[in-house]
Scaffold this active site. Structure first.
Site, PDB file in Angstrom:
ATOM      1  N   ASP A 179      16.167 -41.455 107.877  1.00 22.95           N
ATOM      2  CA  ASP A 179      17.588 -41.107 107.994  1.00 22.95           C
ATOM      3  C   ASP A 179      18.129 -41.537 109.358  1.00 22.95           C
ATOM      4  OD1 ASP A 179      20.011 -39.958 107.277  1.00 22.95           O
ATOM      5  OD2 ASP A 179      19.180 -37.980 106.833  1.00 22.95           O
TER       6      ASP A 179
ATOM      7  N   ASP B 293      25.743 -38.855 100.045  1.00 28.32           N
ATOM      8  CA  ASP B 293      25.518 -37.416  99.886  1.00 28.32           C
ATOM      9  C   ASP B 293      26.453 -36.859  98.824  1.00 28.32           C
ATOM     10  OD1 ASP B 293      23.502 -37.341 101.673  1.00 28.32           O
ATOM     11  OD2 ASP B 293      24.555 -36.219 103.225  1.00 28.32           O
TER      12      ASP B 293
HETATM   13  C1  DGJ Z   1      21.865 -36.880 105.561  1.00 23.20           C
HETATM   14  C2  DGJ Z   1      21.287 -37.346 104.265  1.00 23.20           C
HETATM   15  O1  DGJ Z   1      22.210 -38.199 103.619  1.00 23.20           O
HETATM   16  C3  DGJ Z   1      20.937 -36.146 103.410  1.00 23.20           C
HETATM   17  O2  DGJ Z   1      20.468 -36.571 102.170  1.00 23.20           O
HETATM   18  C4  DGJ Z   1      19.934 -35.293 104.115  1.00 23.20           C
HETATM   19  O3  DGJ Z   1      18.710 -35.966 104.235  1.00 23.20           O
HETATM   20  C5  DGJ Z   1      20.466 -34.886 105.476  1.00 23.20           C
HETATM   21  N1  DGJ Z   1      20.899 -36.019 106.235  1.00 23.20           N
HETATM   22  C6  DGJ Z   1      19.425 -34.121 106.261  1.00 23.20           C
HETATM   23  O4  DGJ Z   1      19.838 -33.842 107.518  1.00 23.20           O
END
Ligand code: DGJ
Length: 722
Positions: free
Chosen positions: A467, A537
């Site tokens: 990430d 997300d």
């Molecule tokens: C952003 C990601 O897009 C989410 O899926 C998740 O992993 C969060 N970060 C965790 O902090």
């Protein structure tokens, strides 16, 4: 093949004859990749001009007069070029202009069907050279173009502009499709007609650089882009950092496509003997619309730019939406049980598993940078919890964000100078975190160590989600020299690729998902190190349909992770049906789901594994009805042998699309149609369900569609009769 060679030879001879008659022409040559051709001319003035970029079948005749300077393939700044320059340099003596003369070219075969042409240019007055690389993947009419700049001047040459390529196309109309958006609405498609002037599409974010726009576009010639007809060029830049695309329609209505790293604040001081490399821009060309252009991109990517493209992606149970950072061993075991019961193959432990004491990662303000497992949440460590998953026949993966640090962390207390920042400025945080300065060798070693110390002692961890949750707002490095601060934007990304490469090579059996707060980093620079990416997300199926639709223009379905969640509180069936069109996963508190919901998900997982996954992993995409044009969205994947297809239909609004015309089948063969993904006891409303239709019927009259109300969805299998 023989015919193609004969035609090529004939065209070359024709060009040579025409060249011989024309005093302006020193040399003519072409670079061809399948249906796409670049025609070059070396002028009497030794400059490298381009005569055409596009349809390989189109005959190109050199102009009677010398081309004007804007037709140079890489127009250099300052000595007579009036348009946007591709290359701009200040030489050691202060001269701000560059002149580039052709000195030669050569073509080599790199692999069957892959040829590379290198064209060398030199400034006649300075030891300053540019080599243009054009790699051709003939099967997919794909060209990959980049260049390298080097010099032997006595000092540093300052590079201000460094486009990867600047081909010119000529048509009556230019229609540009871009994929912009922001967090939770990534890759939203919009199309416009270009008029005279320069239109810029860019990113200035440095990292998580694609949050507001992906570095890809489609150019349709002489009309709006259509799915199955029309001439289109489809492009993508292999660069995870800031980028700039300039679409320059000049006074003669020619369109120049300048693409590359964003030069803003990025001037580069190139040492004597050094080489500056631009990232590559990929272009594929299709005369059968953007549908075929997408399939060419996918085929190319599967063969060249996606890690382990042939491997099935596992069905994941991810815990982010279900738990955020709030979990312990007992809760995780309940989720593992849920994973086993539903048939999920791997549990992906997201953010929150690390940090201790005052820096426990219980929220996004603490602990980033301290990659020790939380003794509070995982007292027996990572290997124990991974084994617990394996005991239940569920694999185990983990979330990492190696590039970041919270000020509330041990790491930050020890190394406040490791972050990207500027002197005398108040730090600007993003998601309460700072970015580690990856140009610094100690940071490079540290980030590798995070990966290594998490994975090496824990071979049961077989998956990583990488990430990256913020972008650069204060481009400054306490490692780089004051004079080289502007190198940060570029050097960061090359260092990142070295780290990703080390990770992929060091852990060849660990699968990986590329994520950056949703899809803030999705490009073919990074994809070779990853198996899939996280598109957003936003997992509300209504939003996801358009987001996945956008990415499908460039990325194959096996790379597009799609998880079932309860976001938006839509019908579970619709959430499942949307996830079934990508690398399927679940992000639900399965331990809290009802028995009925668990059964519905288990049935979807079984269906996916048995019948759908092979088509998502290796099928060819046909987009059938666009959610941008209809209340229905429909797409399908067809096996390359045309034996099977899966068709998805989603009502994003109330309204009726009476028929869905399929694509890619064998017109002469018979296929049985069957609606799948139906809840137990519910009968299909599709008139074709259980019937046999020919490929021609399915591709001409199409499938009669009974859906008409928002949130209805369906998945159908189409199987050839033996
Ligand atoms: C952003 C990601 O897009 C989410 O899926 C998740 O992993 C969060 N970060 C965790 O902090």
């Amino acid at each position: 093949m023989k015919n193609l060679l004969t035609t090529c030879l004939f065209l070359c001879c024709l060009l040579a004859v025409r060249a011989a008659d024309n005093p302006n022409v020193k040399k003519l040559f072409t670079v061809t990749s399948g249906e796409l051709k670049l025609t070059f001319m070396v002028g009497a003035d030794d400059r490298l001009y381009q005569l055409a970029f596009g349809d390989a079948a189109r005959e190109v005749t050199p102009p009677a007069k010398m081309p004007s300077r804007e037709w140079e393939f890489l127009p250099p700044y300052g000595n007579g070029v009036l348009t946007e320059p591709a290359i701009q340099a200040t030489h050691v003596d202060g001269n701000t202009s560059t002149e580039l003369h052709y000195t030669g070219h050569r073509t080599e075969t790199l692999a069957p069907g892959v040829e590379q042409t290198i064209i060398s240019l030199k400034d006649p007055a300075y030891p300053f050279t540019v080599d243009i690389y054009i790699k051709c993947y003939a099967d997919n009419s794909m060209m990959e173009i980049w260049n390298t700049v080097s010099h032997n001047e006595k000092g540093k040459v300052v590079l201000h502009r460094f486009a990867s390529a600047s081909p010119i196309v000529k048509a009556k109309e230019y229609w540009l499709t871009q994929f912009a958006g922001n967090y939770k609405r990534e890759a939203t498609l919009s199309e416009e007609r270009l008029s005279e002037g320069v239109k810029i599409l860019d990113s200035k974010l440095g990292i998580r650089a694609h949050q507001m726009r992906i570095p890809s576009f489609i150019l349709s010639l002489d009309g709006q882009a259509r799915e199955n007809e029309g001439e289109v060029l489809s492009a993508s830049l292999r660069w995870s950092g800031s980028f700039q695309f300039a679409f320059d329609v000049d006074w003669n209505k020619n369109l120049r496509l300048l693409t590359g790293m964003n030069p803003l604040g990025s001037q580069y001081n190139l040492e004597r003997g050094g080489t500056f490399i631009t990232p590559a821009i990929l272009y594929t060309y299709s005369k059968q619309g953007k549908g075929e252009a997408s399939r060419r991109f996918h085929r190319w990517a599967m063969a060249n730019a996606v890690r382990d493209a042939e491997k099935d992606r596992p069905v994941l149970l991810n815990n982010w939406e279900a738990t955020h950072c709030d979990f312990d061993e007992a809760r995780l075991k309940q989720l593992f049980d849920g994973a086993r019961q539903t048939g999920a193959e791997l549990f992906l432990l997201d953010d929150g598993w690390f940090g201790n004491g005052p820096y426990s990662r219980d929220d996004d303000k603490h602990g980033l940078g301290d990659w020790e497992p939380s003794v509070k949440k995982l007292p027996r460590g990572l290997s124990y919890i991974a084994r617990e998953a394996l005991k239940r026949k569920v694999g185990f993966g983990i979330w990492l964000e190696p590039e970041m640090v919270n000020p509330q962390s041990e790491l930050y207390q020890k190394h406040p100078d490791w972050i990207i920042t500027q002197p005398k400025r108040e730090p600007i945080l993003g998601r309460h975190q700072e970015i580690l300065d990856l140009t610094r060798p100690e940071v490079q070693a540290y980030e590798w160590d995070i990966i290594d110390k998490t994975l090496r002692p824990n071979p049961d961890i077989t998956y990583v989600k990488w990430d990256c949750n913020r972008y650069i707002t204060q481009p400054g490095s306490s490692y780089l020299l004051p004079t080289d601060q502007s190198h940060l934007w570029i050097d960061y990304n090359w260092a990142l690729y070295r780290l990703m490469d080390r990770f992929a090579k060091g852990f060849p059996n660990v699968m990986a998902m590329l994520c950056a707060g949703g899809s803030g980093r999705v490009d073919y620079g990074a994809m070779p190190y990853f198996h899939s990416f996280w598109p957003s997300d936003n997992t509300d199926p209504l939003g996801r349909i358009k987001i996945q639709w956008g990415f499908s223009h460039f990325f194959p379905a096996n790379t597009i992770s799609a998880h079932v969640t309860r976001m938006g509180k839509r019908h579970l069936k619709m959430a499942i049906d949307v996830a079934l069109s990508g690398a399927f996963g679940i992000d639900l508190a399965l331990d809290k789901a009802t028995a009925e919901e668990r059964a519905q998900i288990a049935a979807a997982v079984a269906l996916y594994k048995e019948r759908i996954r092979p088509l998502v992993m290796r099928g060819e995409l046909y987009r059938l009805v666009s959610p941008y044009e209809s209340p229905l969205a429909s797409l399908s994947y067809v096996s390359t042998d045309k034996q099977k297809a899966v068709v998805y239909l989603y009502q994003t609004k109330d309204g009726h699309e009476p028929r869905v015309i399929l694509g890619g089948l064998d017109a002469d063969k018979k296929y049985r149609v069957e609606e799948v993904s139906l809840p137990i006891g519910v009968a299909s409303r599709f008139p074709a369900n259980g019937k046999v239709l020919t490929g021609a019927e399915l591709m001409n009259q199409g499938l009669e569609n009974p859906l008409n109300a928002q949130f209805e969805s369906a998945v159908l299998m189409v199987d050839i009769l033996p």
